[in-house]
Design a protein around this motif. Structure first.
Motif, PDB file in Angstrom:
ATOM      1  N   GLU A  79      47.113  18.596  71.466  1.00  0.00           N
ATOM      2  CA  GLU A  79      47.767  19.300  73.178  1.00  0.00           C
ATOM      3  C   GLU A  79      48.973  20.484  73.261  1.00  0.00           C
ATOM      4  OE1 GLU A  79      46.741  19.031  76.625  1.00  0.00           O
ATOM      5  OE2 GLU A  79      45.073  17.634  75.578  1.00  0.00           O
ATOM      6  N   GLU A  82      46.197  23.141  70.724  1.00  0.00           N
ATOM      7  CA  GLU A  82      45.633  23.468  71.263  1.00  0.00           C
ATOM      8  C   GLU A  82      46.029  24.960  72.424  1.00  0.00           C
ATOM      9  OE1 GLU A  82      42.757  21.170  73.271  1.00  0.00           O
ATOM     10  OE2 GLU A  82      41.764  20.727  70.631  1.00  0.00           O
ATOM     11  N   ARG A  83      47.069  24.434  73.099  1.00  0.00           N
ATOM     12  CA  ARG A  83      48.518  24.899  73.909  1.00  0.00           C
ATOM     13  C   ARG A  83      49.102  26.469  73.860  1.00  0.00           C
ATOM     14  NH1 ARG A  83      48.163  26.590  79.631  1.00  0.00           N
ATOM     15  NH2 ARG A  83      49.568  27.770  80.152  1.00  0.00           N
ATOM     16  N   ASP A 144      55.651  29.965  83.334  1.00  0.00           N
ATOM     17  CA  ASP A 144      54.310  29.715  82.886  1.00  0.00           C
ATOM     18  C   ASP A 144      54.013  27.504  83.121  1.00  0.00           C
ATOM     19  OD1 ASP A 144      52.308  28.039  81.240  1.00  0.00           O
ATOM     20  OD2 ASP A 144      52.876  28.899  79.069  1.00  0.00           O
ATOM     21  N   THR A 147      52.493  25.144  80.764  1.00  0.00           N
ATOM     22  CA  THR A 147      52.523  24.726  79.941  1.00  0.00           C
ATOM     23  C   THR A 147      53.828  23.448  79.963  1.00  0.00           C
ATOM     24  OG1 THR A 147      52.035  26.870  78.087  1.00  0.00           O
ATOM     25  CG2 THR A 147      54.030  24.883  77.314  1.00  0.00           C
ATOM     26  N   ILE A 150      52.660  20.574  80.334  1.00  0.00           N
ATOM     27  CA  ILE A 150      51.884  20.184  79.648  1.00  0.00           C
ATOM     28  C   ILE A 150      53.241  19.067  78.662  1.00  0.00           C
ATOM     29  CG2 ILE A 150      50.868  19.983  77.102  1.00  0.00           C
ATOM     30  CD1 ILE A 150      48.947  23.100  78.398  1.00  0.00           C
TER      31      ILE A 150
END
Length: 181
Positions: A79, A82-83, A144, A147, A150
């Protein structure tokens, strides 16, 4: 080593992203994500080491838990990487780069009793948890929110695994030879 003669993107550079986050903000967040990514991979490898080497009366339960915890760390790393890529960055990937970017130190190559191993894991979890909290705040402050979300989800899972280790380290677990005599 790659035989490709041209590089698509150099590590440490930040390109444009379709998420409409300004480059200077993306740079800060990508640095934070790469730090968490590197720390998570160090944790992953340490958990796998303990998964492979655990023995004793509670072998099976600990072996399964450590395998699950390592899988959680691996999923979190995916994760994070990918971010970082979605924000226009390049995720830290190689062993030397992971070691350079990780804010945590791994246990050495020796094998220790499981109580010592778990205590070392718990210490690393604590450092990663503090870093994740800081980076949730950073991402939020930079606008953000995706993010930040996540990172919050990863934080919840990381804290849960750390809490399980706390339970394993309680006085009434991990039978030792002395207790059996």
């Amino acid at each position: 080593m790659s035989k490709q003669t041209s590089v698509q993107q150099e590590f440490g550079t930040v390109g444009d992203n379709e998420l409409r986050l300004e480059r200077d903000k993306s740079e800060q967040i990508i640095d934070a994500l790469n730090s968490d990514l590197a720390a998570t991979y160090v944790l992953y490898h340490q958990l796998k080491k303990h998964h492979w080497n655990v023995e004793g009366a509670e072998f099976r339960d600990l072996h399964l838990f450590l395998g699950d915890a390592a899988a959680n760390a691996e999923a979190a790393a995916d994760e994070l990487a990918e971010r970082a890529q979605a924000l226009g960055g390049t995720p830290v990937a190689g062993p030397a780069a992971l070691a350079d970017h990780a804010p945590v130190d791994s246990e050495d190559e020796d094998v220790y009793d499981i109580r010592t191993s778990l205590a070392n894991d718990l210490e690393m979890y604590g450092e990663i948890i503090e870093s994740l909290r800081d980076h949730v705040e950073l991402a939020t402050n930079l606008g953000d929110h995706a993010t930040a979300q996540i990172l919050r989800e990863i934080l919840v899972e990381t804290e849960e695994d750390a809490h399980h280790i706390e339970h394993y380290l309680e006085d009434d677990t991990l039978v030792t030879e002395n207790a059996m005599q």
